[in-house]
Every structure is written in structure tokens, then in C-alpha cells.
Design an enzyme around this catalytic site. Structure first.
Site, mmCIF file in Angstrom:
data_model
loop_
_atom_site.group_PDB
_atom_site.id
_atom_site.type_symbol
_atom_site.label_atom_id
_atom_site.label_comp_id
_atom_site.label_asym_id
_atom_site.label_seq_id
_atom_site.Cartn_x
_atom_site.Cartn_y
_atom_site.Cartn_z
ATOM 1 N N SER A 192 7.298 -4.369 1.131
ATOM 2 C CA SER A 192 7.665 -3.198 0.332
ATOM 3 C C SER A 192 8.842 -2.457 0.944
ATOM 4 O O SER A 192 9.453 -1.632 0.287
ATOM 5 C CB SER A 192 6.475 -2.241 0.264
ATOM 6 O OG SER A 192 6.193 -1.746 1.564
ATOM 7 N N GLY A 193 9.111 -2.739 2.234
ATOM 8 C CA GLY A 193 10.099 -1.934 2.942
ATOM 9 C C GLY A 193 9.436 -0.776 3.665
ATOM 10 O O GLY A 193 10.091 -0.043 4.399
ATOM 11 N N GLY A 194 8.132 -0.593 3.448
ATOM 12 C CA GLY A 194 7.368 0.387 4.222
ATOM 13 C C GLY A 194 7.244 -0.117 5.655
ATOM 14 O O GLY A 194 7.508 -1.286 5.942
ATOM 15 N N VAL A 195 6.838 0.773 6.558
ATOM 16 C CA VAL A 195 6.802 0.407 7.973
ATOM 17 C C VAL A 195 5.853 -0.761 8.240
ATOM 18 O O VAL A 195 6.186 -1.692 8.970
ATOM 19 C CB VAL A 195 6.314 1.602 8.827
ATOM 20 C CG1 VAL A 195 6.371 1.260 10.291
ATOM 21 C CG2 VAL A 195 7.146 2.823 8.545
ATOM 22 N N CYS B 1 -22.143 8.522 24.078
ATOM 23 C CA CYS B 1 -23.110 8.997 23.085
ATOM 24 C C CYS B 1 -24.184 7.929 22.839
ATOM 25 O O CYS B 1 -24.974 7.657 23.715
ATOM 26 C CB CYS B 1 -22.388 9.430 21.807
ATOM 27 S SG CYS B 1 -23.368 10.556 20.823
ATOM 28 N N SER C 188 4.475 -3.264 6.305
ATOM 29 C CA SER C 188 4.826 -4.625 5.887
ATOM 30 C C SER C 188 6.122 -5.075 6.559
ATOM 31 O O SER C 188 6.295 -6.260 6.840
ATOM 32 C CB SER C 188 4.908 -4.742 4.363
ATOM 33 O OG SER C 188 5.755 -3.771 3.803
ATOM 34 N N GLU D 227 -13.240 10.407 23.649
ATOM 35 C CA GLU D 227 -12.130 9.768 22.929
ATOM 36 C C GLU D 227 -11.447 10.695 21.925
ATOM 37 O O GLU D 227 -10.352 10.405 21.463
ATOM 38 C CB GLU D 227 -12.621 8.483 22.232
ATOM 39 C CG GLU D 227 -13.606 8.664 21.080
ATOM 40 C CD GLU D 227 -15.066 8.765 21.508
ATOM 41 O OE1 GLU D 227 -15.344 9.351 22.573
ATOM 42 O OE2 GLU D 227 -15.941 8.276 20.761
ATOM 43 N N HIS E 52 -18.065 13.087 23.350
ATOM 44 C CA HIS E 52 -17.074 12.066 22.973
ATOM 45 C C HIS E 52 -15.741 12.306 23.682
ATOM 46 O O HIS E 52 -14.963 13.139 23.244
ATOM 47 C CB HIS E 52 -16.874 12.068 21.457
ATOM 48 C CG HIS E 52 -18.037 11.487 20.720
ATOM 49 N ND1 HIS E 52 -18.109 10.161 20.361
ATOM 50 C CD2 HIS E 52 -19.200 12.047 20.321
ATOM 51 C CE1 HIS E 52 -19.259 9.924 19.757
ATOM 52 N NE2 HIS E 52 -19.940 11.059 19.715
HETATM 53 N N1 LIG Z 1 7.044 -3.267 -4.134
HETATM 54 C C1 LIG Z 1 6.323 -4.081 -3.352
HETATM 55 N N2 LIG Z 1 6.683 -5.370 -3.187
HETATM 56 C C2 LIG Z 1 5.973 -6.185 -2.407
HETATM 57 N N3 LIG Z 1 4.871 -5.821 -1.744
HETATM 58 C C3 LIG Z 1 4.459 -4.552 -1.859
HETATM 59 C C4 LIG Z 1 5.162 -3.608 -2.666
HETATM 60 N N4 LIG Z 1 4.531 -2.421 -2.573
HETATM 61 C C5 LIG Z 1 3.480 -2.613 -1.756
HETATM 62 N N5 LIG Z 1 3.433 -3.892 -1.329
HETATM 63 C C6 LIG Z 1 2.434 -4.508 -0.448
HETATM 64 O O1 LIG Z 1 1.304 -3.656 -0.394
HETATM 65 C C7 LIG Z 1 1.000 -3.350 0.950
HETATM 66 C C8 LIG Z 1 0.378 -1.968 1.047
HETATM 67 O O2 LIG Z 1 1.327 -0.953 0.754
HETATM 68 P P1 LIG Z 1 1.417 0.306 1.701
HETATM 69 O O3 LIG Z 1 2.335 1.282 1.049
HETATM 70 O O4 LIG Z 1 0.054 0.715 2.091
HETATM 71 O O5 LIG Z 1 2.088 -0.255 3.063
HETATM 72 P P2 LIG Z 1 3.619 -0.331 3.441
HETATM 73 O O6 LIG Z 1 4.433 -0.158 2.219
HETATM 74 O O7 LIG Z 1 3.846 -1.588 4.201
HETATM 75 O O8 LIG Z 1 3.826 0.863 4.434
HETATM 76 P P3 LIG Z 1 3.852 2.429 4.092
HETATM 77 O O9 LIG Z 1 2.400 2.849 4.088
HETATM 78 O O10 LIG Z 1 4.605 3.020 5.223
HETATM 79 O O11 LIG Z 1 4.505 2.626 2.760
HETATM 80 C C9 LIG Z 1 2.339 -3.466 1.675
HETATM 81 O O12 LIG Z 1 2.127 -3.693 3.064
HETATM 82 C C10 LIG Z 1 2.955 -4.651 0.974
HETATM 83 O O13 LIG Z 1 2.419 -5.835 1.520
HETATM 84 N N1 LIG Z 2 -22.415 10.059 17.919
HETATM 85 C C1 LIG Z 2 -23.398 9.275 18.298
HETATM 86 O O1 LIG Z 2 -23.209 8.241 18.925
HETATM 87 C C2 LIG Z 2 -24.769 9.723 17.873
HETATM 88 C C3 LIG Z 2 -25.847 8.838 18.410
HETATM 89 C C4 LIG Z 2 -27.179 9.094 17.736
HETATM 90 N N2 LIG Z 2 -27.066 8.727 16.329
HETATM 91 C C5 LIG Z 2 -27.540 10.570 17.874
HETATM 92 O O2 LIG Z 2 -27.630 11.278 16.895
HETATM 93 O O3 LIG Z 2 -27.749 11.044 18.960
HETATM 94 MG MG LIG Z 3 4.340 1.561 1.036
#
Ligand SMILES: Nc1ncnc2c1ncn2[C@@H]1O[C@H](COP(=O)(O)OP(=O)(O)OP(=O)(O)O)[C@@H](O)[C@H]1O
Ligand SMILES: NC(=O)CC[C@H](N)C(=O)O
Ligand SMILES: [Mg+2]
Ligand SMILES: O=c1[nH]c(=O)c2[nH+]cn([C@@H]3O[C@H](COP(=O)(O)O)[C@@H](O)[C@H]3O)c2[nH]1
EC number: 6.3.5.2
Length: 520
Positions: A230-233, A86, A235, A178, A176
Site C-alpha cells: 500500500s505504501g504504508g510503513v 502476576c 507493507s 512491563e 506489572h
Molecule cells: N491499495 C493497496 N494496495 C495493495 N495492498 C494494500 C492496499 N491497501 C492496503 N493493502 C494491504 O493491506 C494491508 C493492511 O493495510 P494497513 O493500512 O493496515 O497497513 P499498511 O498500509 O502497510 O501500513 P499503515 O498502517 O501505516 O497504513 C497492507 O499491509 C497491505 O498489504
Molecule cells: N494480571 C494477572 O496476571 C492476574 C492474575 C490472576 N488472574 C489474578 O487475578 O490475580
Molecule cells: Mg495503510
């Protein structure tokens, strides 16, 4: 981002397209390492990385405007294959002596491409005379080709939809490749990488792990790192990578703010202590959080209080450790994408996502962000590579402010307890029905509304619980999950029977937009 050269890689020059990160994804799916660099530092990035091919992204800019971005000349002087997408096609044409015009035929969405000629890029894929769906999003278009180029495919509104200079291995597309709405797009990108640029495709998540570990070691040296866990994926994976790199120099801090789900803090701590020998502090800050939140009902005020208390808690813990030079974070690519400078004006704040991002500035720590280049499902693959149990890898996202934003209106300890129980039963039913992985995120919400019911011939006057479940790819848009009614009936009956304080259950059938996933 790596500081080193990388053999067999692709450099993606970012002109600020909304979908640049998808190019990186497709390249990695083809088993090839790549890096995205903003056009402003593309020359530097090119010299450092020493790639085998270059892809130029799309852009909101127009090549006909004065001062619009260009690809550094070094790319065209290098003799490497170039694929312009593009805007990338348009600027390549301008820079090599062609012409671009604005405002002829805008094209957005699905279009069809007619292949006029065979091309090396189509090998094993398209042949002349065939027709293929592609996705377009442009207002400008190429109107004259540079020397050496020819048209290989056209669409009704883009006579130069696919151009090639096979001698120099330059390719340009107006559409595009992608995005998933160009069904053969990933294969075209794969052909460019493997057939045209000759890159093998043996890169994998285990290579990513090794590279990330090396880089963390180099960045951190013998200094101390803390990581909010946090235990989330996200972190969890970030913490494991940093731990693999620097071992005892890492301290993870889990803040139990009293807003976690049932048994969550204990489960996270047990999992990490059992499987990994890492230093994890479990900070019970629930009195502090709940104390300040009690009675607060405005959603933004709740979020701001939580954000501030997170920072204060981390500051105190870091101080107790004698300070830390680095802060580990699980920042993903979609979190980073806004950073390219010229993508439009300020957007409206829908909700202030709590963020530990305020920490480093106030605490003067440098960030360690080993997941900056990845998407969530890639992080999950990396987690598997690191041996994180499946029960953690597949977890639904859980927001930092936790149950506070699932308890609209004023928060009390009692309400949080009711919600925790209802949520646990709901998730248990989802797991039993085998639906957990089909749903992107599911949770219960405790409404600040009491209704009348009848239980055991007596009158009840208790809270309403709303159930939410959504399907989504990235949390940006979502649809409500279409349960069968029997499932909902079963979950509702269990919640009402087993949780004191709830006598009515409703299901939320709002998509996003117009709703958001969380209720606050
Ligand atoms: N209870 C907690 N204790 C410590 N850190 C936290 C806590 N909750 C959130 N955080 C911090 O905030 C960040 C953002 O939270 P977020 O929920 O976006 O990510 P995540 O918990 O790692 O993953 P997921 O999105 O899967 O829950 C985390 O990566 C962590 O660093
Ligand atoms: N998606 C783009 O890359 C657009 C390129 C440019 N802004 C256009 O309108 O053609
Ligand atoms: Mg989280
Ligand atoms: O870490 C987080 N801190 C927050 O403050 C926050 N608010 C919402 N979410 C999660 O983001 C996704 C989109 O949520 P919304 O549609 O409610 O904005 C959903 O997955 C939400 O759970 C948060 N995550």
C-alpha cells in the site's frame, strides 16, 4: 517465528495477559532478543530456543481454578533464572510448593511498594526503606511462599508483592513491571536480564534484519512470493525485507482502487522504482472499485465490497503471474495478539477492517510475515535500517478502504475528487506548521451535507468538510489534537478558497472512545 536456537535470548511464556507483548518490548529495549510462546507450546519453545532466562506472563486465568495453565517443569529443572509476573508469580509459587488464594483483596491500578530488603534485582535502582509506584491488576494473591523464597517488598494489599529466591535466581512480582505506570519497571526487567541472567544486550534492529532475511530465505526457497503493497510503513518494510531475501522471486502489487489520497499511488510507485530494484505492479482497479461502490452509503457494505474486490484483484494478478506459493504481509504483533486461545469471549464488531488476511485461505498461499514480533515504532526503526526515506517512515497510517470511509453517505467520483483536494491542502498546512510528527493521524472528511454560504456576494450551497486530527499510541484509544485556532482558521480558509464544492469547514473534537478515529 524463528525455527532455531538463539544464544543470549529470553523466553517469555504467555498465559494470555493483555500486556504480554509489552514484556517483549522491554526485553528488546534492553538490547536482548526474545520470543513469546503460548504456554501450551512453551516446552517445545524452550527446547528449541535454548534461552538464558525465562519470564512468565500474567493471565486472565486463576491459578486456583482446576485446569488453569502451568509453566512446563523443564523450566524449573533447567536451573535458569525465572521472573514471574502476576499470574506468572502465582503459578511459580504453586508449582514450587507455595500457596495462592482467591478473592481477598482485588487491586487494580496504581499502588505503592515498600522495599524491605536489598535484592540483587534492585542493584543501582532501589534500596531498603524506599517506596516506589507500581501498577497492579489482580484478584488472587500468594499466601505462602515455597522454600527458599523471601519477601523483599510489600504493598498494602499484597504482602508478597516482590519475592525472591536469590540462590536459584527466581523472582516473582505481583505488579506489572512491563507497563509504563510502573516507572522503574523497565529497569527492573533490564536488571534481571543483564545482572541476573548475564545476557549482554547487544541485539539490535540490524540483527533483526539479518535474522528475518535468513528465515525468509529458508521458508521461501526458490518459490514465488507476492506482496500487497500500500505504501504504508508496514507493507513497505515487509516488502523490502522479502526483497532483500529473495530478490526477483518477489512481485509487489499496489492496487489503486481510486480511493487513495492525491498523487499517492504515483508517489509510492516512483519511490519504490527509484530507490529499489523490485518488481512492482501498479494495478489500476479504480473503475472496478468505484463502479461497485457508487451510490452505496452503508459503511459496512462499503467495507465488505472493498474487501472482496481486493481479494478478486489479487487473485487475478497472481493468476497472471502464473500463481504464487507465498503471500507477504506486514502483520505486526498487535495484530497477532488475539491468537492466544483462551482470552475471553467473542467481542463485538465495531467495523470490519478490510483485510487481505482472507487471501491465503482462498488462494492457498502460505504467509510470509517478517514483522509478526514487532510494534509499529520498531517497524519504523527497521525501515530506517533498510534505508526507507523518512518521508515514508513517518507517514500517518492510512486505512485500506481509503477515502471511501471518509466520504460518509453515497460515494461519487466527484465527491472523491473534492475530498482529495481538501485533504491535500489540510496535510500541506499541517506540514508547513511543523505539526505532522506531533499528530498521530490527520485527514479530511467530506460530509454528505450541503449548507448555504456567501462568496463574492453570491449565494453558495455546497458541502461541509470536517477536519480530524488525533494523538494516539496504537490507534486503540485517541484524543483529538488541540490545534490553536489560528491554524484551523488558516486551513479552513485555504480549503474553502481553493476547493470548489466546499463552503464550510468544521473541526472534530471527539476522542476515541466514544468516537472512532475514522468516521465510518
Ligand atoms: N491499495 C493497496 N494496495 C495493495 N495492498 C494494500 C492496499 N491497501 C492496503 N493493502 C494491504 O493491506 C494491508 C493492511 O493495510 P494497513 O493500512 O493496515 O497497513 P499498511 O498500509 O502497510 O501500513 P499503515 O498502517 O501505516 O497504513 C497492507 O499491509 C497491505 O498489504
Ligand atoms: N494480571 C494477572 O496476571 C492476574 C492474575 C490472576 N488472574 C489474578 O487475578 O490475580
Ligand atoms: Mg495503510
Ligand atoms: O488498514 C486498515 N483497514 C481498515 O479497514 C481500517 N479501518 C480503520 N483503520 C485504521 O485503524 C485505526 C483505528 O481506526 P478506527 O478508530 O476508525 O477504528 C486508524 O488508524 C484507522 O485509519 C483501518 N486500517
Amino acid at each position: 517465528m524463528t525455527q532455531t536456537a538463539h544464544p543470549d535470548s529470553v523466553l517469555i511464556v504467555d498465559f494470555g495477559s493483555q500486556v504480554t507483548q509489552l514484556i517483549a518490548r522491554r526485553v528488546r529495549e534492553a538490547g536482548v532478543y526474545c520470543e513469546i510462546v503460548p504456554f501450551q507450546s512453551a516446552e517445545e519453545g524452550f527446547k528449541r530456543l535454548q534461552p538464558k532466562a525465562v519470564i512468565l506472563s500474567g493471565s486472565p486465568a486463576s491459578t486456583v481454578d482446576e485446569g488453569s495453565p502451568r509453566a512446563p517443569q523443564i523450566i524449573f529443572d533447567s536451573g535458569l533464572p525465572v521472573f514471574g509476573i502476576c499470574y506468572g508469580q502465582q503459578t511459580m509459587c504453586m508449582q514450587l510448593g507455595g500457596k495462592v488464594e482467591s478473592g481477598h483483596h482485588r487491586e487494580f491500578g496504581r499502588a505503592f511498594l515498600d522495599v524491605d530488603k536489598d535484592c540483587q534485582l534492585f542493584e543501582g535502582l532501589w534500596s531498603s526503606g524506599s517506596r516506589h509506584q507500581v501498577w497492579m491488576s489482580h484478584g488472587d494473591r500468594v499466601t505462602a511462599l515455597p522454600d527458599g523464597f523471601e519477601v523483599v517488598a510489600t504493598s498494602s494489599n499484597a504482602p508478597y508483592a516482590f519475592i525472591a529466591d536469590e540462590k536459584r535466581k527466581y523472582y516473582g512480582v505481583q505488579f506489572h513491571p512491563e507497563v509504563v505506570h510502573t516507572p522503574d519497571g523497565a529497569k527492573l526487567i533490564g536488571n534481571f536480564i543483564h545482572n541476573i541472567a548475564g545476557i549482554k544486550g547487544d541485539w539490535s534492529m540490524s540483527a533483526y534484519r539479518q535474522k528475518a532475511v535468513d528465515e525468509i530465505r529458508k521458508q521461501v526457497g526458490d518459490k514465488r512470493v507476492i506482496c500487497a503493497l500500500s505504501g504504508g510503513v508496514d507493507s513497505s518494510v515487509a516488502a523490502l525485507l522479502i526483497h532483500e531475501a529473495v530478490g526477483d522471486q518477489l512481485t509487489c502489487i499496489l492496487v489503486d482502487h481510486g480511493l487513495m489520497r492525491k498523487d499517492e499511488a504515483a508517489n509510492v510507485v516512483a519511490m519504490f522504482r527509484e530507490h529499489y530494484n523490485l518488481h512492482l505492479l501498479h494495478v489500476d482497479a479504480s473503475d472496478r472499485f468505484i463502479g461497485e461502490l457508487e451510490g452505496v452509503s452503508d459503511p459496512e457494505t462499503k467495507r465488505k465490497i472493498i474487501g472482496r474486490l481486493f481479494i478478486e484483484t489479487f487473485e487475478e494478478e497472481a493468476k497472471k503471474l502464473g500463481g504464487a506459493d507465498f503471500l507477504g504481509q506486514g502483520t505486526l504483533y498487535p495484530d497477532v495478539i488475539e491468537s492466544v486461545s483462551f482470552t475471553g469471549g467473542p467481542s463485538v464488531t465495531i467495523k470490519s477492517h478490510h483485510n487481505v488476511g482472507g487471501l491465503p485461505e482462498r488462494m492457498k498461499m502460505q504467509l510470509v510475515e517478517p514483522l509478526r514480533e514487532l510494534f509499529k515504532d520498531e517497524v519504523r526503526a527497521l525501515g530506517r535500517e533498510l534505508g526507507l526515506p523518512d518521508s515514508f517512515i513517518g507517514r500517518h497510517p492510512f486505512p485500506g478502504p481509503g477515502l471511501a470511509i471518509r466520504c460518509p453517505g453515497g460515494i461519487t467520483r466527484e465527491k472523491l475528487e473534492i475530498l482529495r483536494e481538501a485533504d491535500a491542502i489540510y496535510l500541506d498546512e499541517i506540514r508547513k506548521a511543523g505539526l505532522y510528527d506531533a499528530i498521530w493521524q490527520a485527514f479530511a472528511v467530506l460530509l454528505p451535507v450541503q449548507t448555504v454560504g456567501v462568496m463574492g456576494d453570491g449565494r453558495t450551497y455546497e458541502f461541509v468538510c470536517a477536519l480530524r486530527a488525533v494523538t494516539s499510541v496504537d490507534g486503540m484509544t485517541a484524543d483529538f489534537y488541540h490545534y490553536d485556532m489560528e491554524f484551523l482558521g488558516r486551513a479552513a480558509t485555504r480549503i474553502i478558497n481553493e476547493v470548489r464544492g466546499i463552503n464550510r469547514v468544521v473541526y472534530d473534537v471527539t476522542s476515541k472512545p466514544p468516537g472512532t478515529i475514522e468516521w465510518e
